[in-house]
Motif scaffolding. Structure first.
Motif, PDB file in Angstrom:
ATOM      1  N   VAL A 144       0.851  -1.196   0.000  1.00  0.00           N
ATOM      2  CA  VAL A 144       0.000   0.000   0.000  1.00  0.00           C
ATOM      3  C   VAL A 144       0.885   1.244   0.000  1.00  0.00           C
ATOM      4  O   VAL A 144       1.955   1.260   0.619  1.00  0.00           O
ATOM      5  N   LEU A 145       0.426   2.280  -0.694  1.00  0.00           N
ATOM      6  CA  LEU A 145       1.154   3.555  -0.711  1.00  0.00           C
ATOM      7  C   LEU A 145       0.156   4.702  -0.678  1.00  0.00           C
ATOM      8  O   LEU A 145      -0.810   4.717  -1.443  1.00  0.00           O
ATOM      9  N   LEU A 146       0.390   5.656   0.202  1.00  0.00           N
ATOM     10  CA  LEU A 146      -0.438   6.858   0.277  1.00  0.00           C
ATOM     11  C   LEU A 146       0.370   8.078  -0.138  1.00  0.00           C
ATOM     12  O   LEU A 146       1.432   8.357   0.430  1.00  0.00           O
ATOM     13  N   HIS A 147      -0.154   8.810  -1.114  1.00  0.00           N
ATOM     14  CA  HIS A 147       0.419  10.079  -1.562  1.00  0.00           C
ATOM     15  C   HIS A 147      -0.527  11.182  -1.081  1.00  0.00           C
ATOM     16  O   HIS A 147      -1.599  11.371  -1.636  1.00  0.00           O
ATOM     17  N   SER A 148      -0.139  11.865  -0.012  1.00  0.00           N
ATOM     18  CA  SER A 148      -0.959  12.945   0.535  1.00  0.00           C
ATOM     19  C   SER A 148      -0.127  14.219   0.519  1.00  0.00           C
ATOM     20  O   SER A 148       0.216  14.781   1.560  1.00  0.00           O
ATOM     21  N   ILE A 149       0.212  14.657  -0.681  1.00  0.00           N
ATOM     22  CA  ILE A 149       1.146  15.767  -0.862  1.00  0.00           C
ATOM     23  C   ILE A 149       0.542  16.797  -1.803  1.00  0.00           C
ATOM     24  O   ILE A 149       0.118  16.465  -2.916  1.00  0.00           O
ATOM     25  N   ALA A 150       0.489  18.025  -1.359  1.00  0.00           N
ATOM     26  CA  ALA A 150       0.018  19.120  -2.201  1.00  0.00           C
ATOM     27  C   ALA A 150       0.676  20.410  -1.735  1.00  0.00           C
ATOM     28  O   ALA A 150       0.867  20.619  -0.527  1.00  0.00           O
ATOM     29  N   PHE A 151       1.008  21.251  -2.684  1.00  0.00           N
ATOM     30  CA  PHE A 151       1.646  22.526  -2.325  1.00  0.00           C
ATOM     31  C   PHE A 151       1.423  23.542  -3.428  1.00  0.00           C
ATOM     32  O   PHE A 151       1.481  23.218  -4.615  1.00  0.00           O
ATOM     33  N   LEU A 173      -2.919   5.196  -3.244  1.00  0.00           N
ATOM     34  CA  LEU A 173      -3.959   6.188  -3.000  1.00  0.00           C
ATOM     35  C   LEU A 173      -3.384   7.592  -2.988  1.00  0.00           C
ATOM     36  O   LEU A 173      -2.250   7.806  -2.546  1.00  0.00           O
ATOM     37  N   THR A 174      -4.169   8.547  -3.477  1.00  0.00           N
ATOM     38  CA  THR A 174      -3.797   9.949  -3.370  1.00  0.00           C
ATOM     39  C   THR A 174      -5.008  10.727  -2.899  1.00  0.00           C
ATOM     40  O   THR A 174      -6.122  10.190  -2.831  1.00  0.00           O
ATOM     41  N   LEU A 175      -4.817  11.993  -2.563  1.00  0.00           N
ATOM     42  CA  LEU A 175      -5.902  12.828  -2.057  1.00  0.00           C
ATOM     43  C   LEU A 175      -6.188  13.976  -3.016  1.00  0.00           C
ATOM     44  O   LEU A 175      -5.282  14.726  -3.393  1.00  0.00           O
ATOM     45  N   SER A 176      -7.443  14.096  -3.399  1.00  0.00           N
ATOM     46  CA  SER A 176      -7.864  15.169  -4.279  1.00  0.00           C
ATOM     47  C   SER A 176      -8.865  16.062  -3.554  1.00  0.00           C
ATOM     48  O   SER A 176      -8.981  16.019  -2.323  1.00  0.00           O
ATOM     49  N   TYR A 177      -9.608  16.859  -4.321  1.00  0.00           N
ATOM     50  CA  TYR A 177     -10.620  17.742  -3.740  1.00  0.00           C
ATOM     51  C   TYR A 177     -11.582  18.189  -4.839  1.00  0.00           C
ATOM     52  O   TYR A 177     -11.226  18.231  -6.021  1.00  0.00           O
TER      53      TYR A 177
END
Length: 275
Positions: A107-114, A161-165
């Motif tokens: 499993v890999l989580l990408h929770s990066i935004a800048f 997984l990644t995080l969007s909006y």
């Protein structure tokens, strides 16, 4: 004897259900503090039995991450290595260190935004080339870079997984350059899902409603939007980090083995509403 057999069977089944990620190795990028969504997901995965490796950016976050990891129950403290996702050498070193401990990941989580502060303060049409490129490199390209390095360690398949909006689809005032960046991120999810599918690797995005994190508070007018979102959502409340963590746990397990390339909204229904 028959009673003992069934009792043992169901106890084993319940134990497996309680720990659906037992024996799995999970990488988490984006833990900044105890309020961050990435931390909520990391805790959920750890509770489900996963062994964690945290990637943090720079010495500034090292102490904070180590203190958080020390709070997790269990004898084995998860690993943590520095990883600036805009530095290819650091990304390579992170995966080399990870491989030395875990020859495979699941499993890999990408929770990066800048986005630079200036890009969020100016009109969107005033976004500079430099700010545009920096935003997209950190928020979008980093997912490609991590997926490429992780691919060899996903020898048994797995979940990214990644995080969007919602700002990826609709205009959210003051979200500005991050809107197009999230739209590009969701498209990246689909293309990665297509190309990595043959290796049994699923790629999905989670799109939570507004959550009162430190990062979100940096967006002008966020507090007002948080209140409006709760009023207009069918469930009449805002999303919590635990809501996102629950969805992330589902997408990390084999229960979601047929789901890939999707953006899953976890926003109490806000995104279904019209006027």
């Amino acid at each position: 004897m028959l009673f003992i057999f069934y009792s043992a069977f169901f106890n084993k089944k319940n134990m497996t259900t309680d720990k659906p990620l037992l024996g799995k190795n999970a990488l988490v990028f984006g833990v900044a503090n105890k309020w961050s969504i990435a931390w909520a997901i990391a805790k959920a995965w750890h509770k489900a039995g996963a062994r964690l490796v945290i990637g943090y950016q720079g010495e500034r976050l090292k102490k904070s991450v180590e203190e958080l990891l020390a709070e997790l129950p269990g004898e084995d403290t998860p690993l943590a290595f520095p990883c600036d996702v805009t530095d290819e050498e650091q990304v390579s070193q992170f995966f080399a260190k990870t491989k030395a401990h875990f020859p495979k990941i699941h499993v890999l989580l990408h929770s990066i935004a800048f986005a630079p502060k200036e890009a969020l303060e100016k009109n969107f049409y005033e976004t500079s080339r430099q700010d545009f490129l920096r935003t997209f490199e950190t928020s979008v390209y980093s997912l490609i870079a991590l997926a490429r390095e992780a691919k060899a360690l996903f020898s048994e398949g797995g979940s990214i997984l990644t995080l969007s909006y919602y700002g990826s689809e609709k205009v959210i005032p003051n979200y500005k350059i991050m809107g197009p960046a999230k739209a590009a991120l969701e498209s990246t999810v689909r293309y990665l899902a297509y190309e990595l599918g043959k290796d049994g690797i699923r790629v999905n995005a989670l799109s939570p409603g507004p959550i009162n994190t430190l990062a979100a508070r940096g967006i002008s007018g966020f507090t007002k939007f948080l209140k409006e979102s709760a009023l207009k959502s069918p469930l009449g409340r805002n999303t919590e980090t635990t809501d996102v963590a629950s969805a992330a746990l589902f997408l990390a397990t084999d229960e979601s083995r047929a789901i890939t390339g999707q953006t899953l909204y976890i926003d109490c229904g806000y995104s279904i509403m019209g006027f």
